[in-house]
Design a protein around this motif. Sequence first.
Motif, mmCIF file in Angstrom:
data_model
loop_
_atom_site.group_PDB
_atom_site.id
_atom_site.type_symbol
_atom_site.label_atom_id
_atom_site.label_comp_id
_atom_site.label_asym_id
_atom_site.label_seq_id
_atom_site.Cartn_x
_atom_site.Cartn_y
_atom_site.Cartn_z
ATOM 1 N N UNK A 31 1.812 -19.368 25.710
ATOM 2 C CA UNK A 31 2.078 -18.255 24.797
ATOM 3 C C UNK A 31 2.788 -17.095 25.480
ATOM 4 N N UNK A 32 2.952 -17.159 26.789
ATOM 5 C CA UNK A 32 3.528 -16.044 27.531
ATOM 6 C C UNK A 32 5.028 -16.154 27.699
ATOM 7 N N UNK A 33 5.694 -15.004 27.678
ATOM 8 C CA UNK A 33 7.044 -14.958 28.203
ATOM 9 C C UNK A 33 6.942 -14.994 29.722
ATOM 10 N N UNK A 34 7.907 -15.640 30.353
ATOM 11 C CA UNK A 34 7.865 -15.793 31.805
ATOM 12 C C UNK A 34 9.187 -15.357 32.407
ATOM 13 N N UNK A 35 9.123 -14.901 33.629
ATOM 14 C CA UNK A 35 10.358 -14.475 34.252
ATOM 15 C C UNK A 35 10.259 -14.403 35.755
ATOM 16 N N UNK A 36 11.408 -14.149 36.349
ATOM 17 C CA UNK A 36 11.524 -13.992 37.784
ATOM 18 C C UNK A 36 12.153 -12.636 38.093
ATOM 19 N N UNK A 37 11.612 -12.006 39.098
ATOM 20 C CA UNK A 37 12.149 -10.765 39.641
ATOM 21 C C UNK A 37 12.386 -10.968 41.128
ATOM 22 N N UNK A 38 13.145 -10.090 41.732
ATOM 23 C CA UNK A 38 13.322 -10.159 43.176
ATOM 24 C C UNK A 38 13.409 -8.748 43.754
ATOM 25 N N UNK A 39 13.095 -8.669 45.031
ATOM 26 C CA UNK A 39 13.165 -7.385 45.721
ATOM 27 C C UNK A 39 13.772 -7.601 47.093
ATOM 28 N N UNK A 40 14.913 -6.979 47.304
ATOM 29 C CA UNK A 40 15.583 -7.028 48.594
ATOM 30 C C UNK A 40 15.054 -5.898 49.474
ATOM 31 N N UNK A 41 15.166 -6.035 50.794
ATOM 32 C CA UNK A 41 14.681 -4.981 51.689
ATOM 33 C C UNK A 41 15.311 -3.638 51.359
ATOM 34 N N UNK A 42 14.471 -2.624 51.207
ATOM 35 C CA UNK A 42 14.953 -1.286 50.943
ATOM 36 C C UNK A 42 15.418 -1.034 49.529
ATOM 37 N N UNK A 43 15.224 -2.007 48.650
ATOM 38 C CA UNK A 43 15.665 -1.856 47.268
ATOM 39 C C UNK A 43 14.501 -2.011 46.312
ATOM 40 N N UNK A 44 14.720 -1.565 45.086
ATOM 41 C CA UNK A 44 13.697 -1.705 44.073
ATOM 42 C C UNK A 44 13.670 -3.147 43.543
ATOM 43 N N UNK A 45 12.516 -3.515 43.013
ATOM 44 C CA UNK A 45 12.402 -4.831 42.396
ATOM 45 C C UNK A 45 13.294 -4.876 41.165
ATOM 46 N N UNK A 46 14.001 -6.000 40.978
ATOM 47 C CA UNK A 46 14.898 -6.117 39.847
ATOM 48 C C UNK A 46 14.661 -7.410 39.084
ATOM 49 N N UNK A 47 14.976 -7.353 37.804
ATOM 50 C CA UNK A 47 14.855 -8.511 36.934
ATOM 51 C C UNK A 47 15.934 -9.525 37.286
ATOM 52 N N UNK A 48 15.570 -10.809 37.279
ATOM 53 C CA UNK A 48 16.520 -11.889 37.563
ATOM 54 C C UNK A 48 16.733 -12.769 36.332
ATOM 55 N N UNK A 49 15.643 -13.259 35.754
ATOM 56 C CA UNK A 49 15.767 -14.186 34.624
ATOM 57 C C UNK A 49 14.480 -14.166 33.820
ATOM 58 N N UNK A 50 14.606 -14.410 32.506
ATOM 59 C CA UNK A 50 13.451 -14.447 31.636
ATOM 60 C C UNK A 50 13.540 -15.588 30.649
ATOM 61 N N UNK A 51 12.388 -15.984 30.131
ATOM 62 C CA UNK A 51 12.283 -17.172 29.281
ATOM 63 C C UNK A 51 11.232 -16.917 28.214
ATOM 64 N N UNK A 52 11.563 -17.256 26.974
ATOM 65 C CA UNK A 52 10.613 -17.051 25.882
ATOM 66 C C UNK A 52 9.476 -18.071 25.944
ATOM 67 N N UNK A 53 8.466 -17.843 25.156
ATOM 68 C CA UNK A 53 7.291 -18.714 25.198
ATOM 69 C C UNK A 53 7.629 -20.167 24.861
ATOM 70 N N UNK A 54 8.606 -20.367 24.007
ATOM 71 C CA UNK A 54 8.987 -21.731 23.634
ATOM 72 C C UNK A 54 9.979 -22.351 24.607
#
Length: 122
Positions: A31-54
């Motif tokens: 039932x959850x949306x799922x996704x990936x984020x990443x954080x490079x050294x010295x940078x803020x965490x950023x969104x990479x990809x997301x996927x709906x529950x289906x």
Amino acid sequence: QVQLVESGGGLVQAGGSLRLSCAASGRTFSTYGLGWFRQAPGKEREFVAGLSRSGGITYYADSVKGRFTISRDNAKNTVYLQMNSLKPEDTGVYYCAADRSGNYLLRRQDYWGQGTQVTVSS
């Protein structure tokens, strides 16, 4: 409570590929949306990809569009990130996240994994 555990990170040369996995506990994973984020050294965490529950709707950051693919296997309670044509600027700690509302944009991140390191050498 949902626990997320990432795996699959490592060191790869530019142009190479990696597949990240994120295994989840909990009966409501599908039932959850799922996704990936990443954080490079010295940078803020950023969104990479997301996927709906289906799994029918995906969304990617412009920087990875056409190179990365997010997918899920609800039977295995696992979300994947296939990363191709990797670049040095893709280096960072990659985190999976879950949104209880099911949204693919991951506006809210109710649960986080511990992260897995991806290093791309030039």
